[in-house]
Design a protein around this motif. Structure first.
Motif, PDB file in Angstrom:
ATOM      1  N   GLU A  47       0.838  -1.191   0.000  1.00 25.82           N
ATOM      2  CA  GLU A  47       0.000   0.000   0.000  1.00 25.82           C
ATOM      3  C   GLU A  47       0.877   1.248   0.000  1.00 25.82           C
ATOM      4  O   GLU A  47       0.559   2.245  -0.618  1.00 25.82           O
ATOM      5  N   ASP A  48       1.961   1.181   0.736  1.00 22.42           N
ATOM      6  CA  ASP A  48       2.927   2.273   0.782  1.00 22.42           C
ATOM      7  C   ASP A  48       4.237   1.788   0.179  1.00 22.42           C
ATOM      8  O   ASP A  48       4.378   0.634  -0.180  1.00 22.42           O
ATOM      9  N   ALA A  49       5.186   2.667   0.127  1.00 23.19           N
ATOM     10  CA  ALA A  49       6.497   2.302  -0.410  1.00 23.19           C
ATOM     11  C   ALA A  49       7.182   1.296   0.508  1.00 23.19           C
ATOM     12  O   ALA A  49       7.042   1.335   1.721  1.00 23.19           O
ATOM     13  N   SER A  50       7.918   0.384  -0.096  1.00 22.24           N
ATOM     14  CA  SER A  50       8.679  -0.604   0.663  1.00 22.24           C
ATOM     15  C   SER A  50      10.061  -0.046   0.977  1.00 22.24           C
ATOM     16  O   SER A  50      10.660   0.651   0.163  1.00 22.24           O
ATOM     17  N   PHE A  51      10.540  -0.351   2.156  1.00 25.04           N
ATOM     18  CA  PHE A  51      11.874   0.084   2.548  1.00 25.04           C
ATOM     19  C   PHE A  51      12.898  -1.041   2.418  1.00 25.04           C
ATOM     20  O   PHE A  51      13.963  -0.974   3.019  1.00 25.04           O
ATOM     21  N   ALA A  52      12.594  -2.061   1.639  1.00 28.36           N
ATOM     22  CA  ALA A  52      13.500  -3.192   1.484  1.00 28.36           C
ATOM     23  C   ALA A  52      14.833  -2.760   0.881  1.00 28.36           C
ATOM     24  O   ALA A  52      15.889  -3.264   1.259  1.00 28.36           O
ATOM     25  N   GLY A  53      14.811  -1.809  -0.035  1.00 28.50           N
ATOM     26  CA  GLY A  53      16.038  -1.348  -0.687  1.00 28.50           C
ATOM     27  C   GLY A  53      17.013  -0.675   0.258  1.00 28.50           C
ATOM     28  O   GLY A  53      18.206  -0.583  -0.039  1.00 28.50           O
ATOM     29  N   VAL A  54      16.526  -0.229   1.396  1.00 29.72           N
ATOM     30  CA  VAL A  54      17.396   0.429   2.365  1.00 29.72           C
ATOM     31  C   VAL A  54      18.469  -0.545   2.867  1.00 29.72           C
ATOM     32  O   VAL A  54      19.593  -0.136   3.164  1.00 29.72           O
ATOM     33  N   TRP A  55      18.127  -1.827   2.930  1.00 31.65           N
ATOM     34  CA  TRP A  55      19.102  -2.811   3.408  1.00 31.65           C
ATOM     35  C   TRP A  55      20.332  -2.878   2.512  1.00 31.65           C
ATOM     36  O   TRP A  55      21.439  -3.097   2.988  1.00 31.65           O
ATOM     37  N   LEU A  56      20.153  -2.691   1.209  1.00 28.29           N
ATOM     38  CA  LEU A  56      21.309  -2.657   0.308  1.00 28.29           C
ATOM     39  C   LEU A  56      22.218  -1.478   0.633  1.00 28.29           C
ATOM     40  O   LEU A  56      23.440  -1.601   0.608  1.00 28.29           O
ATOM     41  N   PHE A  57      21.617  -0.345   0.942  1.00 20.69           N
ATOM     42  CA  PHE A  57      22.425   0.823   1.277  1.00 20.69           C
ATOM     43  C   PHE A  57      23.122   0.645   2.618  1.00 20.69           C
ATOM     44  O   PHE A  57      24.235   1.112   2.812  1.00 20.69           O
TER      45      PHE A  57
END
Length: 121
Positions: A47-57
C-alpha cells in the motif's frame, strides 16, 4: 614487464575481493539481500512504499555515500540518475569486499607471526 606487473596487481585485487572467506560471505549477503529486494519490488504489492532497498544501502555504507556526496557536489539532484545509484552500489560493495579481503589478509599475517619486513631484508 609492465604488462606482467599490471596482471599481477589485477590478480591480487581479484584475490582480495573474491578469494577469501570474509569477502565471499559479505558478497553472498549482498547478493541475498539484492534478490530479496528484487522479489519484494517486483512481486509484492504494498500500500505504501517498501523500505527493502534500504538494506542494500546499509550493506554498502559508508562508501556508497561518497558517490552521493560526489553527485551533490557536481550539482546533480539527490541520488542522481538510477544508473548512477546502481553503479555506486556495485562499486561500493566491491571496494568494501576488497577492503575486507585486505583486512583479513592483514589479520592472518599478524596471527601467524609473519614479519612485516620484505623478503631478503
Amino acid at each position: 614487464m609492465n604488462d606482467l606487473m599490471k596482471n599481477a596487481r589485477l590478480r591480487t585485487l581479484a584475490r582480495l575481493t573474491f578469494g577469501n572467506t570474509a569477502s565471499r560471505v559479505y558478497l553472498g549477503l549482498v547478493v541475498a539481500v539484492a534478490l530479496f529486494v528484487t522479489v519484494d519490488t517486483l512481486f509484492v504489492a504494498h500500500e505504501d512504499a517498501s523500505f527493502a532497498g534500504v538494506w542494500l544501502f546499509f550493506l554498502a555504507a559508508p562508501t556508497v555515500f561518497v558517490f552521493f556526496v560526489g553527485t551533490s557536489l557536481a550539482g546533480a539532484e539527490t541520488g542522481g540518475p538510477a544508473w548512477f545509484v546502481y553503479l555506486g552500489l556495485i562499486v561500493s560493495v566491491l571496494v568494501q569486499a576488497c577492503a575486507l579481503g585486505w583486512f583479513s589478509r592483514l589479520l592472518r599475517g599478524v596471527g601467524h607471526g609473519r614479519s612485516t619486513r620484505p623478503q631478503g631484508a
